[in-house]
Scaffold this active site. Structure first.
Site, PDB file in Angstrom:
ATOM      1  N   TYR A 145      56.871  43.547  83.314  1.00  0.00           N
ATOM      2  CA  TYR A 145      57.604  44.299  82.782  1.00  0.00           C
ATOM      3  C   TYR A 145      56.871  45.696  82.428  1.00  0.00           C
ATOM      4  CZ  TYR A 145      60.292  46.902  79.076  1.00  0.00           C
ATOM      5  OH  TYR A 145      60.699  47.997  78.275  1.00  0.00           O
ATOM      6  N   ASP A 240      48.923  47.489  85.042  1.00  0.00           N
ATOM      7  CA  ASP A 240      49.420  47.877  83.896  1.00  0.00           C
ATOM      8  C   ASP A 240      48.942  47.075  82.762  1.00  0.00           C
ATOM      9  OD1 ASP A 240      51.144  47.959  81.753  1.00  0.00           O
ATOM     10  OD2 ASP A 240      52.959  47.542  82.493  1.00  0.00           O
ATOM     11  N   LYS A 268      49.644  49.969  73.339  1.00  0.00           N
ATOM     12  CA  LYS A 268      49.610  48.836  72.357  1.00  0.00           C
ATOM     13  C   LYS A 268      48.266  49.139  71.415  1.00  0.00           C
ATOM     14  CE  LYS A 268      52.790  45.671  74.617  1.00  0.00           C
ATOM     15  NZ  LYS A 268      53.946  45.587  73.193  1.00  0.00           N
TER      16      LYS A 268
END
Length: 430
Positions: A145, A240, A268
């Site tokens: 994702y 990623d 994050k």
């Protein structure tokens, strides 16, 4: 007592939310049956709900809170910064310091652009890679994702998997056609794909650890093959690291696995609990980004000084304390306890762990790709999740998310969690 009896105030709030918000939430993965609870505050390893419950938190806002909730140093720095104003629309010292710290800590990053989300980071990195190589197609992997933009919302993980709609309506076929998808950890399928479309491929993007399908580590040769292909063809390899950045090591998955990406996407942990994203790499590539180059990327809140302050302090604490062995040890203890609990009761399942992130999969003996995750017993996971919640332990409600440890988790937390494992697994077999 049932869930509705335990969380009555949350039910009333959720009914209000359903009237004004799609599905009653701001992000699909926060929704679970019969309805999500509402949190009033959080501190350390604990969530405090509006219904008066105190929960040990292993979701940690889906990964950012490696220091735990409301770490005193982060709170103090953010409060001091907010007193000076929230945002100016000008360059600021906090964004400069954070950019310098990222360049210092993250391998192969000479310049970095701060953005607002992981989605913006991957979207911009893909745009840059296409511009640099002059080729439009990208290769991604099933279950990875990379945010909620059209180019990568194809056989994605996280909430897209849980909803059963990884190919979202509204994505033009012409966009999806430029996204080639291979199974994670399948070197043969990757080689076949790139041989077929080689002249059209501009970039390969991957989560080094498949963290949006729970926790699926890469096989030993998998990332090496991706690096070798990009080296041999002058395509760009994009890591990623929105989840793995500063989680596996201070230098992220690049440091942990010893493989450099051409571009890296962060988020994050980088924001210390506040919204942020970033993408970076060598000057050769990043000099193409506007205003230095012609690859356009912009944002009103890029480099927000409050988010940058929280992120900088978080990275400084991690750099000072180097808690990675401790975090890994905590996660190993819980993962081992869970594995032992499964074995003792004859429950089929497997626990995957990479350092301080892990996940359990029921009804399957091995999980090494997205298809395996889809084959797991998700009904058993949902029952396990509910049992843990009843015993004061909060994990993400989706089997497609990871559990995370923080430096705030205590010996008492671990002991209580181990006890909750025992009770929950007993209920599964009872």
């Amino acid at each position: 007592m049932g869930y509705e009896d335990e969380f009555p105030e949350s039910l009333e709030l959720f009914k209000r939310a359903e009237r004004v918000m799609p599905g009653g939430v701001s992000s699909p993965v926060r929704r679970f049956d019969p309805y999500p609870f509402y949190v009033e505050r959080a501190e350390g390893s604990r969530l405090y709900t509006v219904d008066g419950h105190v929960l040990i938190d292993y979701c940690l806002a889906f990964g950012p809170l490696i220091l735990g909730h409301a770490h005193p140093e982060v709170v103090e720095a953010v409060v001091e910064r907010v007193r000076e104003g929230f945002h100016y629309g000008t360059p600021t010292l906090p964004e400069l310091k954070l950019a310098e710290k990222v360049v210092e800590l993250v391998p192969n990053v000479e310049k970095v652009r701060l953005v607002n989300t992981g989605t913006e980071a991957t979207m911009s990195a893909i745009r840059l890679a296409r511009a640099y190589t002059g080729r439009e197609k990208i290769v991604k992997f099933e279950g990875c994702y990379h945010g909620a933009h059209d180019a990568v919302l194809v056989r994605a993980g996280s909430g897209a998997s849980e909803l059963g709609a990884p190919d979202s309506p509204g994505i033009p076929e012409s966009v999806a056609e430029n996204t080639l998808v291979c199974p994670f950890n399948d070197v043969e399928a990757f080689v076949e794909t790139v041989e077929r479309f080689d002249e059209e491929i501009g970039a390969v993007i991957v989560e080094p650890v498949l963290g949006n399908a729970g926790c699926v580590p890469p096989d030993e040769e998998f990332l090496k093959v991706l690096r070798e292909y990009c080296d041999g063809t002058e395509r760009l390899l994009i890591f990623d690291e929105v989840i793995t950045g500063f989680r596996l090591e201070l230098g992220g998955a690049q440091e942990y696995y010893g493989i450099d990406a051409d571009l890296v996407c962060l988020g994050k942990i980088l924001g210390g609990g506040l919204p942020i994203g970033a993408f970076g790499g060598p000057e050769e590539y990043m000099s193409r980004v506007a205003p230095e180059g012609k690859v356009y990327q912009a944002g009103t809140f890029n480099g927000n000084p409050v988010s940058a302050t929280a992120g900088l302090v978080t990275l400084e604490v991690l750099e000072r304390e180097r808690p990675y062995d401790e975090l890994s040890s905590k996660a190993e203890r819980l993962a081992s306890a869970l594995e032992d609990g499964l074995e003792d009761r004859g429950i089929e399942g497997v626990v995957n762990r990479v350092e301080s992130m892990f996940q359990v999969y029921f009804g399957i003996e091995e999980v090494r790709d997205y298809a395996d995750v889809n084959s797991a017993d998700h009904d058993a996971f949902k029952r396990f999740h509910r049992e843990l919640l009843e015993h004061g332990v909060w994990i993400a409600a989706s089997n497609y998310e990871a559990w995370f440890l923080s430096i705030a988790h205590t010996e008492t937390d671990l002991e209580r969690t181990e006890e909750a494992f025992e009770e929950a697994l007993d209920r599964l077999t009872g």
